[in-house]
Design an enzyme around this catalytic site. Structure first.
Site, PDB file in Angstrom:
ATOM      1  N   LYS A  19       0.822  -1.223   0.000  1.00 52.22           N
ATOM      2  CA  LYS A  19       0.000   0.000   0.000  1.00 52.22           C
ATOM      3  C   LYS A  19       0.850   1.265   0.000  1.00 52.22           C
ATOM      4  O   LYS A  19       0.604   2.183  -0.764  1.00 52.22           O
ATOM      5  CB  LYS A  19      -0.873   0.091   1.272  1.00 52.22           C
ATOM      6  CG  LYS A  19      -1.732  -1.074   1.575  1.00 52.22           C
ATOM      7  CD  LYS A  19      -2.522  -0.847   2.863  1.00 52.22           C
ATOM      8  CE  LYS A  19      -1.707  -0.702   4.116  1.00 52.22           C
ATOM      9  NZ  LYS A  19      -1.021  -1.906   4.588  1.00 52.22           N
ATOM     10  N   ARG A 103      -8.448   1.167   9.857  1.00 55.85           N
ATOM     11  CA  ARG A 103      -8.022  -0.211  10.099  1.00 55.85           C
ATOM     12  C   ARG A 103      -9.011  -0.959  10.984  1.00 55.85           C
ATOM     13  O   ARG A 103      -8.794  -2.136  11.271  1.00 55.85           O
ATOM     14  CB  ARG A 103      -6.659  -0.210  10.790  1.00 55.85           C
ATOM     15  CG  ARG A 103      -5.470  -0.395   9.858  1.00 55.85           C
ATOM     16  CD  ARG A 103      -4.241  -0.208  10.725  1.00 55.85           C
ATOM     17  NE  ARG A 103      -3.081  -0.927  10.306  1.00 55.85           N
ATOM     18  CZ  ARG A 103      -2.046  -0.355   9.679  1.00 55.85           C
ATOM     19  NH1 ARG A 103      -2.081   0.896   9.337  1.00 55.85           N
ATOM     20  NH2 ARG A 103      -0.977  -1.061   9.394  1.00 55.85           N
ATOM     21  N   ARG A 141      12.202  -5.989   4.256  1.00 53.62           N
ATOM     22  CA  ARG A 141      11.967  -4.574   3.919  1.00 53.62           C
ATOM     23  C   ARG A 141      12.960  -3.661   4.652  1.00 53.62           C
ATOM     24  O   ARG A 141      13.240  -3.845   5.821  1.00 53.62           O
ATOM     25  CB  ARG A 141      10.538  -4.206   4.324  1.00 53.62           C
ATOM     26  CG  ARG A 141      10.197  -2.746   4.069  1.00 53.62           C
ATOM     27  CD  ARG A 141       8.723  -2.544   4.047  1.00 53.62           C
ATOM     28  NE  ARG A 141       8.089  -2.683   5.355  1.00 53.62           N
ATOM     29  CZ  ARG A 141       6.780  -2.498   5.551  1.00 53.62           C
ATOM     30  NH1 ARG A 141       5.986  -2.190   4.528  1.00 53.62           N
ATOM     31  NH2 ARG A 141       6.251  -2.635   6.746  1.00 53.62           N
ATOM     32  N   ARG A 174      12.383  -1.292  10.116  1.00 56.96           N
ATOM     33  CA  ARG A 174      11.364  -0.852  11.064  1.00 56.96           C
ATOM     34  C   ARG A 174      11.334  -1.792  12.263  1.00 56.96           C
ATOM     35  O   ARG A 174      11.451  -2.996  12.095  1.00 56.96           O
ATOM     36  CB  ARG A 174       9.987  -0.842  10.384  1.00 56.96           C
ATOM     37  CG  ARG A 174       9.740   0.391   9.550  1.00 56.96           C
ATOM     38  CD  ARG A 174       8.491   0.292   8.731  1.00 56.96           C
ATOM     39  NE  ARG A 174       7.320  -0.210   9.453  1.00 56.96           N
ATOM     40  CZ  ARG A 174       6.094  -0.177   8.966  1.00 56.96           C
ATOM     41  NH1 ARG A 174       5.866   0.340   7.773  1.00 56.96           N
ATOM     42  NH2 ARG A 174       5.085  -0.662   9.653  1.00 56.96           N
ATOM     43  N   ARG A 185       0.875  -8.601  13.810  1.00 54.85           N
ATOM     44  CA  ARG A 185       0.280  -7.632  12.877  1.00 54.85           C
ATOM     45  C   ARG A 185      -0.642  -8.341  11.874  1.00 54.85           C
ATOM     46  O   ARG A 185      -1.694  -7.821  11.505  1.00 54.85           O
ATOM     47  CB  ARG A 185       1.380  -6.857  12.138  1.00 54.85           C
ATOM     48  CG  ARG A 185       2.084  -5.858  13.055  1.00 54.85           C
ATOM     49  CD  ARG A 185       3.408  -5.402  12.481  1.00 54.85           C
ATOM     50  NE  ARG A 185       3.253  -4.558  11.310  1.00 54.85           N
ATOM     51  CZ  ARG A 185       4.199  -4.398  10.374  1.00 54.85           C
ATOM     52  NH1 ARG A 185       5.335  -5.058  10.462  1.00 54.85           N
ATOM     53  NH2 ARG A 185       3.987  -3.606   9.367  1.00 54.85           N
TER      54      ARG A 185
HETATM   55  P1  AMP Z   1       1.908   0.893   8.944  1.00 54.14           P
HETATM   56  O1  AMP Z   1       3.099   1.719   8.609  1.00 54.14           O
HETATM   57  O2  AMP Z   1       0.676   1.342   8.244  1.00 54.14           O
HETATM   58  O3  AMP Z   1       2.165  -0.592   8.795  1.00 54.14           O
HETATM   59  O4  AMP Z   1       1.618   1.137  10.500  1.00 54.14           O
HETATM   60  C1  AMP Z   1       2.579   0.794  11.480  1.00 54.14           C
HETATM   61  C2  AMP Z   1       1.903   0.661  12.847  1.00 54.14           C
HETATM   62  O5  AMP Z   1       1.306   1.912  13.210  1.00 54.14           O
HETATM   63  C3  AMP Z   1       0.756  -0.344  12.919  1.00 54.14           C
HETATM   64  O6  AMP Z   1       1.195  -1.666  13.123  1.00 54.14           O
HETATM   65  C4  AMP Z   1      -0.025   0.198  14.114  1.00 54.14           C
HETATM   66  O7  AMP Z   1       0.623  -0.102  15.335  1.00 54.14           O
HETATM   67  C5  AMP Z   1       0.080   1.700  13.899  1.00 54.14           C
HETATM   68  N1  AMP Z   1      -1.022   2.200  13.053  1.00 54.14           N
HETATM   69  C6  AMP Z   1      -0.938   2.742  11.802  1.00 54.14           C
HETATM   70  N2  AMP Z   1      -2.153   3.081  11.329  1.00 54.14           N
HETATM   71  C7  AMP Z   1      -3.034   2.733  12.309  1.00 54.14           C
HETATM   72  C8  AMP Z   1      -4.449   2.797  12.418  1.00 54.14           C
HETATM   73  N3  AMP Z   1      -5.204   3.282  11.419  1.00 54.14           N
HETATM   74  N4  AMP Z   1      -5.006   2.341  13.562  1.00 54.14           N
HETATM   75  C9  AMP Z   1      -4.270   1.864  14.574  1.00 54.14           C
HETATM   76  N5  AMP Z   1      -2.943   1.757  14.533  1.00 54.14           N
HETATM   77  C10 AMP Z   1      -2.317   2.186  13.408  1.00 54.14           C
END
Ligand code: AMP
Length: 227
Positions: A19, A103, A141, A174, A185
């Site tokens: 994404k 989410r 990654r 990360r 996750r």
């Molecule tokens: P991402 O970079 O989108 O994979 O997000 C990394 C982490 O940020 C996720 O595993 C969550 O811990 C937190 N996070 C990001 N977006 C959300 C969301 N919409 N709701 C809750 N936690 C989020």
């Protein structure tokens, strides 16, 4: 991609589905504003803000940050009230991509409340990738600490290990791309985020993309969906 510059989209998919990579690319080519809640949270963590300190524990454990914190953060970006550096909110731009939000169902409902009428979503794109492929994508990654470019040690390596080809910045992994957090996750995606597919399908805005293909092929298909 002129005709998609009015699009108001959500990119939905499991961690590692691509994404973020595609959202960056589509935004660059179309002028759409790209808003990634994961990137916003990582900035908060880096800055040591109150929100960042609270969010870090959830993120490192592979859990979702509580809905209300995220909803408040996104709402402020939608209206523009929290943009310290003078950027205007999403509502002031003609089109945008939300990457990683919503989410959960409460987040999707909150988004609907804040985006009624002329601002309603036009596209929700689901990035479908089998779970077996996601683990390898995530553990390999690497992200440039300077420009944010995303690489992969096998599928998209840099010419010099650990150094970004784009800007020379240092590549980092990360903290939630380690095996312990990845399992959590993926489980969180299945239980809390996947139900959004039915939510958006019922609203007639959902398009599914087979994202288990090369990034270029996925990008071309995205463009056709977003016309
Ligand atoms: P991402 O970079 O989108 O994979 O997000 C990394 C982490 O940020 C996720 O595993 C969550 O811990 C937190 N996070 C990001 N977006 C959300 C969301 N919409 N709701 C809750 N936690 C989020």
């Amino acid at each position: 991609m002129a005709s998609s510059s009015q699009a108001r989209c959500v990119f939905l998919g499991a961690p590692g589905a691509g994404k973020g990579t595609q959202a960056k690319r589509v935004a660059e080519g179309s002028g759409l504003t790209h808003l990634s809640t994961g990137d916003l949270l990582r900035e908060e963590v880096k800055s040591g803000s109150e929100l960042g300190v609270e969010a870090k524990g959830y993120m490192d454990a592979g859990k979702l940050v509580p809905d209300q914190l995220i909803i408040d953060m996104v709402k402020a970006r939608i209206t523009g009230e929290a943009t310290a550096n003078g950027e205007s909110g999403l509502l002031a731009s003609s089109g945008w991509i939300l990457d990683g939000f919503p989410r959960t169902l409460p987040q999707a409902e909150a988004l609907d409340t804040n985006l009624s009428g002329d601002n309603a979503l036009t596209h929700v794109i689901s990035f479908a990738v089998p779970e077996v492929a996601l683990m390898g994508r995530l553990t390999g990654r690497r992200t440039c600490s300077k420009c944010g470019a995303i690489w992969h040690i096998e599928h998209k390596p840099t010419s010099k290990e650990g150094v970004c080809d784009q800007c020379g910045g240092e590549l980092t992994q990360r903290s939630d791309d380690r095996e312990e957090a990845i399992g959590k996750r993926l489980e969180v995606y299945r239980s809390q985020t996947a139900p959004l597919l039915a939510y958006y399908s019922d609203r007639g805005v959902l398009k599914e993309v087979d994202a288990n293909r090369s990034p270029d092929v996925v990008f071309q298909e995205l463009l056709t969906h977003m016309q």
